[in-house]
Design an enzyme around this catalytic site. Structure first.
Site, mmCIF file in Angstrom:
data_model
loop_
_atom_site.group_PDB
_atom_site.id
_atom_site.type_symbol
_atom_site.label_atom_id
_atom_site.label_comp_id
_atom_site.label_asym_id
_atom_site.label_seq_id
_atom_site.Cartn_x
_atom_site.Cartn_y
_atom_site.Cartn_z
ATOM 1 N N CYS A 43 0.838 -1.208 0.000
ATOM 2 C CA CYS A 43 0.000 0.000 0.000
ATOM 3 C C CYS A 43 0.868 1.252 0.000
ATOM 4 O O CYS A 43 0.594 2.195 -0.726
ATOM 5 C CB CYS A 43 -0.952 -0.012 1.182
ATOM 6 S SG CYS A 43 -0.157 -0.319 2.743
ATOM 7 N N GLU A 54 -3.234 4.208 -8.900
ATOM 8 C CA GLU A 54 -2.372 3.324 -8.116
ATOM 9 C C GLU A 54 -2.163 2.026 -8.882
ATOM 10 O O GLU A 54 -3.104 1.256 -9.068
ATOM 11 C CB GLU A 54 -3.036 3.023 -6.766
ATOM 12 C CG GLU A 54 -2.216 2.081 -5.929
ATOM 13 C CD GLU A 54 -2.909 1.643 -4.656
ATOM 14 O OE1 GLU A 54 -4.144 1.667 -4.582
ATOM 15 O OE2 GLU A 54 -2.184 1.263 -3.731
HETATM 16 P P1 NAD Z 1 -10.372 -5.091 -2.210
HETATM 17 O O1 NAD Z 1 -10.939 -3.854 -1.644
HETATM 18 O O2 NAD Z 1 -10.873 -5.568 -3.522
HETATM 19 O O3 NAD Z 1 -10.620 -6.333 -1.235
HETATM 20 C C1 NAD Z 1 -10.170 -6.348 0.099
HETATM 21 C C2 NAD Z 1 -11.071 -7.209 0.939
HETATM 22 O O4 NAD Z 1 -12.386 -6.665 0.959
HETATM 23 C C3 NAD Z 1 -11.235 -8.646 0.468
HETATM 24 O O5 NAD Z 1 -11.240 -9.477 1.615
HETATM 25 C C4 NAD Z 1 -12.600 -8.646 -0.204
HETATM 26 O O6 NAD Z 1 -13.222 -9.912 -0.193
HETATM 27 C C5 NAD Z 1 -13.351 -7.675 0.659
HETATM 28 N N1 NAD Z 1 -14.487 -7.005 0.021
HETATM 29 C C6 NAD Z 1 -14.681 -6.770 -1.308
HETATM 30 N N2 NAD Z 1 -15.830 -6.066 -1.480
HETATM 31 C C7 NAD Z 1 -16.355 -5.857 -0.245
HETATM 32 C C8 NAD Z 1 -17.504 -5.160 0.244
HETATM 33 N N3 NAD Z 1 -18.360 -4.553 -0.576
HETATM 34 N N4 NAD Z 1 -17.706 -5.102 1.580
HETATM 35 C C9 NAD Z 1 -16.830 -5.678 2.426
HETATM 36 N N5 NAD Z 1 -15.730 -6.362 2.028
HETATM 37 C C10 NAD Z 1 -15.502 -6.444 0.712
HETATM 38 O O7 NAD Z 1 -8.816 -4.859 -2.208
HETATM 39 P P2 NAD Z 1 -7.681 -5.858 -2.704
HETATM 40 O O8 NAD Z 1 -7.788 -5.911 -4.197
HETATM 41 O O9 NAD Z 1 -7.744 -7.129 -1.933
HETATM 42 O O10 NAD Z 1 -6.336 -5.081 -2.247
HETATM 43 C C11 NAD Z 1 -5.688 -4.139 -3.067
HETATM 44 C C12 NAD Z 1 -5.972 -2.731 -2.588
HETATM 45 O O11 NAD Z 1 -5.780 -2.633 -1.188
HETATM 46 C C13 NAD Z 1 -5.039 -1.684 -3.156
HETATM 47 O O12 NAD Z 1 -5.811 -0.556 -3.553
HETATM 48 C C14 NAD Z 1 -4.125 -1.287 -2.013
HETATM 49 O O13 NAD Z 1 -3.608 -0.004 -2.046
HETATM 50 C C15 NAD Z 1 -4.993 -1.500 -0.849
HETATM 51 N N6 NAD Z 1 -4.186 -1.809 0.342
HETATM 52 C C16 NAD Z 1 -4.049 -0.864 1.303
HETATM 53 C C17 NAD Z 1 -3.257 -1.089 2.409
HETATM 54 C C18 NAD Z 1 -3.111 -0.047 3.500
HETATM 55 O O14 NAD Z 1 -2.628 -0.350 4.566
HETATM 56 N N7 NAD Z 1 -3.527 1.176 3.270
HETATM 57 C C19 NAD Z 1 -2.622 -2.316 2.546
HETATM 58 C C20 NAD Z 1 -2.779 -3.270 1.553
HETATM 59 C C21 NAD Z 1 -3.573 -3.013 0.460
#
Ligand code: NAD
Length: 469
Positions: A274, A371
């Site tokens: 991230c 990003e």
């Molecule tokens: P994502 O938002 O697609 O999914 C993350 C999680 O949310 C998964 O477990 C998914 O099943 C769940 N999810 C999906 N839709 C949902 C909903 N409507 N309600 C509740 N839960 C739901 O993200 P990703 O693709 O897994 O991760 C990549 C993104 O995460 C990137 O944008 C990255 O920057 C961000 N990220 C941020 C940090 C931080 O600390 N700021 C750390 C790691 C990743």
């Protein structure tokens, strides 16, 4: 290999399963149990039932149980790392590093003690400010550091006296399921439960009337959905969302010193961090020399499957992200971007993309504005420091940022004008369990780590006592 949901301290059988893909081959390598909404309800009920006894336990005892879990995790590190590497794609040695980092995080966090503040009153009375646990915490994690991020969410929640229902990303659920099994050998039943699934179960957690707080790490759009869904019972939220961190290189920086560091913090975990450096602004006078150095390092890096001991960087974790990274690289080329390293997917079935460095791109190009969360680094030339600061601060993200210079004082003054949760000087993405970390603007709400992070799992309670109490 079989995996289980752990609910109320026991395996909770599932009728349905789903495929988990090995990103190094693009093929299924395991089946994972798929939770239903009923499993989620059972998990929340188990967490609710476990809450009174767990929250009443003295914090030193809770910390001791968390430390014994850390010891058990250390004993199982190699097996867990092999599984994590397989499902996530990262090299085994990086997976070992993730688990060792998690153990360090558990031990450090277990040492925190929330303070009780006391304020004496002029009438002889006293005010005490206590911190009380919230109840049941729902944790939703992403696929880049599945084990570590679960630990970041769950350990402070448990230490504070809450109980937890965790949902890992369906892309990387397996090491998390194994870890929760291990934890449940050390914790009372129902304290830490785990369910699987994607949007239905994630939004089920966000909507659930018996969950008091959600901690989420993932994309900004999902963060917004969780905020909407959590409004029904005014859920407390900690949201760690996307970032598009800028690194600004000032004209007096030493190219030889900073090139390996900028490289490491842009491409770690194949760019899927991230707070990785996602765009580098280099002053005209250094642009060509530093871009060349970064490209040389990128071209020399060994990208390959996680179980090959020579691999330094694994594949992109999933097909969707891989396609997105490819699309951004293609768009950069169409906009006149020049790849000094990489730029085209590697041959084979897996989601392999080489470490790539692209120049002659600028703000307004997708590769700079969006990003990438993958191994394609845009380099942007600048000549005016005030202008570059405005460009670094443009956009909705505000997770981290850095300034690189031989003049630390000048760099520090500029770093403090970056609109982000963490600003580094001559470093990037350095985090520690005792230092708060979180996003400004739309990169998140709240912080993790340290006493500030622990506070996110506690409710302040002010107690007013009369004189003589
Ligand atoms: P994502 O938002 O697609 O999914 C993350 C999680 O949310 C998964 O477990 C998914 O099943 C769940 N999810 C999906 N839709 C949902 C909903 N409507 N309600 C509740 N839960 C739901 O993200 P990703 O693709 O897994 O991760 C990549 C993104 O995460 C990137 O944008 C990255 O920057 C961000 N990220 C941020 C940090 C931080 O600390 N700021 C750390 C790691 C990743």
């Amino acid at each position: 290999m079989t995996f289980q949901l752990t609910i109320g301290g026991r395996e909770s059988p599932c009728v349905e399963t789903f495929a988990v893909i090995d990103p190094a081959t693009g093929r299924e390598f395991a089946q994972c149990p798929l939770a239903t909404v009923e499993h989620l309800d059972h998990a929340v009920a188990a967490a609710r039932a476990a809450f009174p006894a767990w929250s009443a336990l003295p914090i030193d005892q809770r910390a001791a149980l968390l430390n014994s879990f850390a010891e058990a995790l250390a004993a199982e590190c190699d097996d867990l790392a092999a599984l994590l590497s397989r499902e996530q794609g990262k090299p085994v040695r990086s997976a070992v590093g993730e688990i060792q980092g998690s153990i360090y995080w558990i031990r450090t966090t277990a040492g925190f003690r929330p303070p009780v503040e006391r304020i004496d009153q002029p009438d002889g009375g006293r005010i005490e400010i206590h911190r009380r646990p919230l109840g049941v915490v729902g944790s939703i994690t992403p696929w880049n550091f599945p084990v570590m991020i679960a630990i970041w969410h769950v350990i402070p929640a448990l230490l504070a006296g809450n109980t937890v229902v965790l949902k890992p990303s369906p892309n990387t659920p397996l090491a998390t399921l194994r870890m929760v099994e291990i934890a449940n050998r050390h914790l009372p039943a129902g304290v830490w439960n785990v369910v699987t699934g994607d949007v239905e179960i994630g939004s089920g957690i966000a909507r659930h009337p018996d969950i008091n707080k959600v901690v989420f790490t993932g994309s900004t759009p999902t963060g917004r959905a969780i905020m909407r869904d959590g409004a029904g019972n005014l859920k407390r939220l900690t949201l760690e969302l996307g970032g598009n961190d800028a690194a600004i290189v000032l004209p007096d920086a030493d190219v030889d010193t900073i090139a390996p560091q900028i490289f490491a913090h842009a491409f770690g975990n194949s760019g899927q961090i991230c707070a990785a450096i996602k765009r580098v602004y280099i002053h005209d006078s250094l642009h060509d020399a530093l871009a060349e150095r970064l490209a040389t390092l990128a071209a020399a890096a060994k990208v390959g499957p996680g179980d090959d001991p020579d691999t330094q960087y694994g594949p992109v974790q999933n097909r969707r992200q891989y396609d997105y990274v490819r699309a951004l690289a293609e768009d950069a080329r169409k906009q006149g971007g020049r790849f000094l390293a990489g730029g085209e997917p590697l041959a084979g079935d897996g989601y392999f993309f080489p470490l790539s460095v692209v120049v002659d791109v600028t703000d307004g190009n997708r590769i700079v504005d969006e990003e990438q969360f993958g191994p394609v680094l845009p380099i942007i030339r600048y000549s005016d420091v005030e202008d570059v600061l405005a460009r670094a601060n443009a956009g909705e993200n505000g997770l981290g940022g850095s300034v690189w210079s031989a003049d630390v004082g000048r760099a520090a003054a500029l770093a403090q004008r970056l609109e982000c949760g963490t600003a580094w000087v001559n470093h990037h993405a350095k985090i520690s369990p005792d230092i708060p970390f979180g996003g400004a603007k739309q990169s998140g709400i709240g912080v993790e780590f340290g006493l500030h992070g622990l506070d996110e799992y506690l409710q302040l309670q002010t107690v007013r006592l009369p004189a003589g109490a």
